[in-house]
Design a protein around this motif. Structure first.
Motif, short mmCIF file in Angstrom:
data_model
loop_
_atom_site.label_atom_id
_atom_site.label_comp_id
_atom_site.label_asym_id
_atom_site.label_seq_id
_atom_site.Cartn_x
_atom_site.Cartn_y
_atom_site.Cartn_z
N LEU A 60 -8.02 3.46 -3.98
CA LEU A 60 -8.88 3.13 -2.89
C LEU A 60 -9.95 4.24 -2.44
O LEU A 60 -9.53 5.48 -2.47
CB LEU A 60 -8.17 2.60 -1.58
CG LEU A 60 -7.28 1.39 -1.65
CD1 LEU A 60 -6.69 1.08 -0.05
CD2 LEU A 60 -8.01 0.26 -2.31
N LYS A 119 0.94 -1.22 -0.02
CA LYS A 119 -0.13 -0.06 -0.01
C LYS A 119 0.94 1.35 0.05
O LYS A 119 1.78 1.20 0.65
CB LYS A 119 -0.96 -0.02 1.19
CG LYS A 119 -2.10 1.07 1.47
CD LYS A 119 -2.77 0.99 2.66
CE LYS A 119 -3.61 -0.34 2.36
NZ LYS A 119 -4.84 -0.33 3.37
N ARG A 133 -11.30 5.77 0.13
CA ARG A 133 -10.95 5.78 1.69
C ARG A 133 -12.23 6.31 2.58
O ARG A 133 -12.06 6.27 3.68
CB ARG A 133 -9.66 6.36 2.02
CG ARG A 133 -8.57 5.87 1.37
CD ARG A 133 -7.34 6.51 1.66
NE ARG A 133 -7.11 6.46 3.07
CZ ARG A 133 -6.61 7.67 3.66
NH1 ARG A 133 -6.22 8.92 2.86
NH2 ARG A 133 -6.34 7.59 5.15
N THR A 158 -13.88 2.06 -5.22
CA THR A 158 -12.43 1.78 -5.24
C THR A 158 -12.41 1.29 -7.07
O THR A 158 -13.32 0.46 -7.22
CB THR A 158 -11.95 0.55 -4.46
OG1 THR A 158 -12.01 1.13 -3.22
CG2 THR A 158 -10.72 0.05 -5.11
N ARG A 212 -4.95 -0.76 -7.55
CA ARG A 212 -6.37 -0.21 -7.00
C ARG A 212 -5.81 1.12 -6.55
O ARG A 212 -4.88 1.56 -6.07
CB ARG A 212 -6.54 -1.21 -5.92
CG ARG A 212 -7.05 -2.64 -5.80
CD ARG A 212 -7.64 -3.06 -4.89
NE ARG A 212 -7.67 -4.59 -5.10
CZ ARG A 212 -6.90 -5.37 -4.47
NH1 ARG A 212 -5.82 -5.05 -4.01
NH2 ARG A 212 -6.90 -6.55 -4.80
N GLU A 272 -10.05 -0.68 -9.74
CA GLU A 272 -9.23 -1.86 -9.91
C GLU A 272 -9.05 -2.14 -11.17
O GLU A 272 -10.03 -2.48 -11.93
CB GLU A 272 -9.71 -2.97 -8.85
CG GLU A 272 -8.64 -4.16 -8.85
CD GLU A 272 -9.23 -5.29 -8.10
OE1 GLU A 272 -9.22 -5.28 -6.98
OE2 GLU A 272 -9.59 -6.22 -8.87
#
Length: 317
Positions: free
Chosen positions: A248, A181, A250, A256, A246, A258
């Protein structure tokens, strides 16, 4: 005397392992010597010599010179009697005003030859060259009453190192160790068209670098990604990877974005680009939740990967 499929060619580069000059050659030919045995040389951990037969005749009475490689034994003498698998080339120098090169003869079948110190010591070529051609002055094989022969010997020790690569790739069973991440700060203020790049990171035993870029004109700007393999490609073999990228959400955890891609990485193609991953307008839409506190969060997940095991010894049958 063993027979081989003779492959003949000429080259300028001298033999790697052994050269001997016989001078005066006339002393050998005029006395009708059965053979000349050279001094001993080492190659591949074994001791060898050359045997030259200057007066070999076929049933049709054609005269040839014959040249053979002879196994003497092991250098260390730990193996007695010595038994060796080897390929070899034998050489005869040609020296004329126009040409200085080596006539090179090898077994054209490509077989690995089996030598045994007691039962099969001598292998080579009975019809290496017609004696009339060899002794003809203009051919240059004998000059100033001298001739030069040589050998290259490559021992096959049955200890080949091999790399096992598994295709199709192995699916990864530990999702946690397959995801990395990244949090990119001040993303909304980034107007510089240059890419933002991560430090080199490790994922599933491989080295990577992720770059985030802005593409396109202001009215049609998009976000793009590039994932690059950072292996030492002078030494590293090609490998396959399937991965997901991805961006994200949040805030709401429902927007999201992808994308999945698969790629063969190699020295000339060690990066994969996700062009136009998402529109810049979508990225900055606060209702989508991609940017929180001016931070964008991106994930890289490796789904499957071809695996190269450590080298192992492949022994001869």
């Amino acid at each position: 005397m063993a027979k081989f499929e003779m492959r003949e060619y000429k080259r300028e580069y001298p033999p790697e392992h052994f050269i001997v000059e016989i001078k005066p050659y006339s002393l050998l030919s005029n006395t009708k010597a059965e053979k000349y045995e050279s001094g001993v040389f080492d190659a591949g951990g074994y001791r060898w010599r050359l045997s030259l037969y200057p007066n070999y005749e076929t049933t049709s009475k054609k005269g040839y010179i014959s040249l053979f490689l002879v196994l003497i034994g092991s250098v260390s003498e730990k193996q007695s009697p010595a038994e060796v698998y080897a390929t070899f080339r034998l050489f005869l120098y040609k020296n004329t005003p126009e040409t200085q090169e080596y006539l090179t003869i090898e077994d054209g079948s490509g077989k690995v030859n089996h030598f045994h110190e007691e039962m099969r010591r001598e292998l080579g070529f009975a019809k290496f060259l017609l004696r009339s051609t060899f002794e003809k002055r203009s051919e240059g094989y004998v000059w100033d009453d001298c001739c030069r022969i040589g050998a290259e010997v490559f021992v096959h020790k049955g200890q080949t190192k091999t790399l096992d690569e598994y295709l199709p790739p192995r699916e990864l069973k530990n999702p946690t160790s397959s995801v990395r991440k990244f949090r990119l700060g001040s993303i909304s203020s980034k107007r510089d068209p240059k890419c933002l790049s991560s430090d080199k990171f490790h994922l599933q035993g491989r080295k990577w670098k992720l770059s985030v870029c802005q593409n396109g004109e202001p009215e049609n700007k998009s976000l793009s990604f590039m994932l690059e393999s950072k292996e030492d490609w002078k030494n590293f073999p090609s490998f396959y990877a399937k991965f997901r990228l991805r961006v994200l959400d949040r805030v709401h955890a429902k927007h999201t974005i992808e994308k999945e891609v698969q790629h063969w990485f190699c020295s000339s193609n060690c990066k994969i680009v996700f062009p136009d991953f998402m529109p810049w307008k979508t990225l900055r839409d606060s209702s989508k939740g991609f940017i929180k506190n001016d931070v964008l969060t991106v994930e890289v997940e490796i789904c499957s990967l071809s695996v190269v095991d450590a080298p192992r010894i492949l022994k001869k049958p």
